[in-house]
Write a protein that holds these residues in place. Structure first.
Motif, PDB file in Angstrom:
ATOM      1  N   THR A 118       0.840  -1.201   0.000  1.00 33.42           N
ATOM      2  CA  THR A 118       0.000   0.000   0.000  1.00 33.42           C
ATOM      3  C   THR A 118       0.872   1.247   0.000  1.00 33.42           C
ATOM      4  OG1 THR A 118      -1.823  -1.125   1.107  1.00 33.42           O
ATOM      5  CG2 THR A 118      -1.779   1.280   1.268  1.00 33.42           C
ATOM      6  N   TYR A 119       1.877   1.277   0.849  1.00 29.86           N
ATOM      7  CA  TYR A 119       2.780   2.429   0.923  1.00 29.86           C
ATOM      8  C   TYR A 119       3.496   2.652  -0.410  1.00 29.86           C
ATOM      9  CZ  TYR A 119       6.799   5.293   2.139  1.00 29.86           C
ATOM     10  OH  TYR A 119       7.755   6.284   2.162  1.00 29.86           O
ATOM     11  N   MET A 120       4.079   1.605  -0.956  1.00 24.10           N
ATOM     12  CA  MET A 120       4.870   1.758  -2.181  1.00 24.10           C
ATOM     13  C   MET A 120       4.009   2.143  -3.377  1.00 24.10           C
ATOM     14  SD  MET A 120       8.015   1.452  -1.265  1.00 24.10           S
ATOM     15  CE  MET A 120       9.045   1.030  -2.673  1.00 24.10           C
ATOM     16  N   PHE A 121       2.813   1.560  -3.488  1.00 23.31           N
ATOM     17  CA  PHE A 121       1.940   1.885  -4.622  1.00 23.31           C
ATOM     18  C   PHE A 121       1.231   3.227  -4.437  1.00 23.31           C
ATOM     19  CE2 PHE A 121       1.508  -2.916  -5.430  1.00 23.31           C
ATOM     20  CZ  PHE A 121       2.424  -2.897  -6.472  1.00 23.31           C
ATOM     21  N   THR A 122       0.835   3.549  -3.234  1.00 27.96           N
ATOM     22  CA  THR A 122       0.017   4.740  -2.992  1.00 27.96           C
ATOM     23  C   THR A 122       0.850   5.986  -2.698  1.00 27.96           C
ATOM     24  OG1 THR A 122      -1.708   3.312  -2.103  1.00 27.96           O
ATOM     25  CG2 THR A 122      -1.900   5.654  -1.614  1.00 27.96           C
ATOM     26  N   GLU A 123       1.821   5.858  -1.803  1.00 26.04           N
ATOM     27  CA  GLU A 123       2.595   7.026  -1.381  1.00 26.04           C
ATOM     28  C   GLU A 123       3.829   7.281  -2.243  1.00 26.04           C
ATOM     29  OE1 GLU A 123       1.376   9.052   0.858  1.00 26.04           O
ATOM     30  OE2 GLU A 123      -0.285   7.680   1.259  1.00 26.04           O
ATOM     31  N   ARG A 124       4.437   6.227  -2.764  1.00 28.26           N
ATOM     32  CA  ARG A 124       5.679   6.387  -3.523  1.00 28.26           C
ATOM     33  C   ARG A 124       5.475   6.264  -5.026  1.00 28.26           C
ATOM     34  NH1 ARG A 124       8.141   9.490  -1.457  1.00 28.26           N
ATOM     35  NH2 ARG A 124      10.014   8.879  -2.546  1.00 28.26           N
ATOM     36  N   ARG A 125       4.255   5.998  -5.469  1.00 29.06           N
ATOM     37  CA  ARG A 125       3.876   5.957  -6.887  1.00 29.06           C
ATOM     38  C   ARG A 125       4.585   4.873  -7.702  1.00 29.06           C
ATOM     39  NH1 ARG A 125       4.217  11.746  -9.355  1.00 29.06           N
ATOM     40  NH2 ARG A 125       6.152  11.782  -8.209  1.00 29.06           N
ATOM     41  N   TYR A 126       4.949   3.777  -7.080  1.00 30.44           N
ATOM     42  CA  TYR A 126       5.513   2.670  -7.852  1.00 30.44           C
ATOM     43  C   TYR A 126       4.394   1.984  -8.623  1.00 30.44           C
ATOM     44  CZ  TYR A 126      10.140   3.195  -5.971  1.00 30.44           C
ATOM     45  OH  TYR A 126      11.384   3.688  -5.672  1.00 30.44           O
ATOM     46  N   HIS A 127       4.774   1.375  -9.724  1.00 34.31           N
ATOM     47  CA  HIS A 127       3.819   0.764 -10.650  1.00 34.31           C
ATOM     48  C   HIS A 127       3.743  -0.756 -10.503  1.00 34.31           C
ATOM     49  CE1 HIS A 127       1.594   0.059 -14.345  1.00 34.31           C
ATOM     50  NE2 HIS A 127       2.562  -0.719 -14.787  1.00 34.31           N
ATOM     51  N   LYS A 128       4.883  -1.394 -10.171  1.00 35.25           N
ATOM     52  CA  LYS A 128       4.930  -2.854 -10.176  1.00 35.25           C
ATOM     53  C   LYS A 128       5.882  -3.362  -9.095  1.00 35.25           C
ATOM     54  CE  LYS A 128       5.653  -6.699 -13.392  1.00 35.25           C
ATOM     55  NZ  LYS A 128       5.991  -7.041 -14.784  1.00 35.25           N
ATOM     56  N   CYS A 129       5.471  -4.443  -8.454  1.00 33.51           N
ATOM     57  CA  CYS A 129       6.313  -5.141  -7.492  1.00 33.51           C
ATOM     58  C   CYS A 129       6.710  -6.487  -8.090  1.00 33.51           C
ATOM     59  CB  CYS A 129       5.571  -5.353  -6.173  1.00 33.51           C
ATOM     60  SG  CYS A 129       6.578  -6.196  -4.931  1.00 33.51           S
ATOM     61  N   LEU A 130       7.983  -6.807  -8.015  1.00 32.86           N
ATOM     62  CA  LEU A 130       8.519  -8.075  -8.506  1.00 32.86           C
ATOM     63  C   LEU A 130       9.147  -8.831  -7.346  1.00 32.86           C
ATOM     64  CD1 LEU A 130      10.265  -6.518 -11.608  1.00 32.86           C
ATOM     65  CD2 LEU A 130       8.336  -8.096 -11.692  1.00 32.86           C
ATOM     66  N   VAL A 131       8.842 -10.099  -7.221  1.00 27.03           N
ATOM     67  CA  VAL A 131       9.465 -10.931  -6.189  1.00 27.03           C
ATOM     68  C   VAL A 131       9.960 -12.219  -6.827  1.00 27.03           C
ATOM     69  CG1 VAL A 131       8.110 -10.000  -4.263  1.00 27.03           C
ATOM     70  CG2 VAL A 131       7.259 -11.992  -5.494  1.00 27.03           C
ATOM     71  N   ASP A 132      11.007 -12.785  -6.240  1.00 29.26           N
ATOM     72  CA  ASP A 132      11.471 -14.102  -6.681  1.00 29.26           C
ATOM     73  C   ASP A 132      11.449 -15.014  -5.462  1.00 29.26           C
ATOM     74  OD1 ASP A 132      13.837 -11.938  -6.903  1.00 29.26           O
ATOM     75  OD2 ASP A 132      14.593 -13.660  -5.772  1.00 29.26           O
ATOM     76  N   ILE A 133      10.873 -16.193  -5.665  1.00 27.79           N
ATOM     77  CA  ILE A 133      10.588 -17.112  -4.565  1.00 27.79           C
ATOM     78  C   ILE A 133      11.110 -18.495  -4.934  1.00 27.79           C
ATOM     79  CG2 ILE A 133       8.716 -18.177  -3.223  1.00 27.79           C
ATOM     80  CD1 ILE A 133       7.012 -15.667  -4.048  1.00 27.79           C
ATOM     81  N   HIS A 134      11.804 -19.127  -3.989  1.00 26.65           N
ATOM     82  CA  HIS A 134      12.239 -20.499  -4.233  1.00 26.65           C
ATOM     83  C   HIS A 134      11.014 -21.366  -4.527  1.00 26.65           C
ATOM     84  CE1 HIS A 134      15.771 -19.346  -1.489  1.00 26.65           C
ATOM     85  NE2 HIS A 134      16.106 -19.150  -2.738  1.00 26.65           N
ATOM     86  N   ALA A 135      11.093 -22.174  -5.559  1.00 26.79           N
ATOM     87  CA  ALA A 135       9.942 -22.965  -6.011  1.00 26.79           C
ATOM     88  C   ALA A 135       9.412 -23.908  -4.931  1.00 26.79           C
ATOM     89  CB  ALA A 135      10.299 -23.754  -7.269  1.00 26.79           C
ATOM     90  N   GLY A 136      10.244 -24.326  -4.024  1.00 22.70           N
ATOM     91  CA  GLY A 136       9.802 -25.215  -2.950  1.00 22.70           C
ATOM     92  C   GLY A 136       9.156 -24.501  -1.775  1.00 22.70           C
ATOM     93  N   ASN A 137       9.164 -23.179  -1.786  1.00 20.06           N
ATOM     94  CA  ASN A 137       8.586 -22.405  -0.689  1.00 20.06           C
ATOM     95  C   ASN A 137       7.091 -22.200  -0.965  1.00 20.06           C
ATOM     96  OD1 ASN A 137       7.899 -20.611   1.332  1.00 20.06           O
ATOM     97  ND2 ASN A 137       9.689 -19.292   1.030  1.00 20.06           N
ATOM     98  N   THR A 138       6.326 -23.263  -0.771  1.00 19.11           N
ATOM     99  CA  THR A 138       4.896 -23.237  -1.115  1.00 19.11           C
ATOM    100  C   THR A 138       4.113 -22.227  -0.280  1.00 19.11           C
ATOM    101  OG1 THR A 138       4.488 -25.109   0.353  1.00 19.11           O
ATOM    102  CG2 THR A 138       4.873 -25.608  -1.979  1.00 19.11           C
ATOM    103  N   ALA A 139       4.512 -22.000   0.958  1.00 20.29           N
ATOM    104  CA  ALA A 139       3.800 -21.028   1.796  1.00 20.29           C
ATOM    105  C   ALA A 139       3.929 -19.624   1.209  1.00 20.29           C
ATOM    106  CB  ALA A 139       4.321 -21.064   3.225  1.00 20.29           C
TER     107      ALA A 139
END
Length: 190
Positions: A118-139
């Motif tokens: 919410t902070y990054m999209f609303t207050e800082r005007r970012y457009h997209k968030c990218l994350v990389d997650i280990h494939a075995g980290n199902t949670a």
């Protein structure tokens, strides 16, 4: 009192030198360390304090910051969330999230992620968030799907953990998708 850094059950705050106990305990949780990044050798209390102080200095540089997660009803660090790879020109950023083993699967992580998104999209005007997650980290994959992230790619055998190479899932979320998902999803205790 309302704060943009608080949810219904957790609040985000600056990381303090006294939070070193959380980091020592987290380093001892090998499964959690692998899910988030990698297993590291033990650090002295003094080295850990210096690392925490260095992290604190970057709290506001280029929209990259690290914050402690604590429960409103029981203060004390139970996790951490940080933004990184911020790029104001392209409007993209990434974040990392870790919750101590005793506090996982109680909705604290998703609540912390919503506050930061919410902070990054609303207050800082970012457009997209990218994350990389280990494939075995199902949670973590499940959490990010619930936030509205979409799988955008797969890096095959990208990381080396626990004696073998593992895939990394790339996920992305646009600001408008996040806002739409938040309007459609009641903010319950997940």
């Amino acid at each position: 009192m309302f704060s943009s850094w608080s949810g219904s059950r957790i609040r985000l705050r600056a990381i303090e030198p006294d939070d070193d106990t959380y980091y020592r305990d987290f380093a001892d949780d090998i499964t959690g360390a692998r899910d988030v990044f990698m297993v590291e050798p033990p650090r002295s209390r003094e080295r850990l304090r210096k690392d925490i102080e260095r992290t604190g200095l970057s709290e506001t540089s280029d929209d990259s910051f690290a914050l402690a997660i604590e429960r409103i009803d029981d203060p004390g660090m139970i996790g951490a969330i940080s933004t990184h790879r911020t790029n104001a020109r392209t409007g993209t950023f990434s974040y990392g999230l870790a919750v101590s083993q005793a506090h996982r699967r109680r909705g604290y992580g998703i609540e912390a992620a919503r506050i930061v998104l919410t902070y990054m999209f609303t207050e800082r005007r970012y457009h997209k968030c990218l994350v990389d997650i280990h494939a075995g980290n199902t949670a973590s994959l499940r959490l990010h799907h619930r936030l509205g992230f979409s799988e955008e790619g797969l890096l095959r055998e990208q990381e080396y953990l626990a004696g073998h190479h593992c895939d990394v899932v790339l996920m992305g979320l646009l600001g408008r998708e996040f806002r739409k998902a938040q309007q459609a999803t009641p903010q319950s205790h997940e």
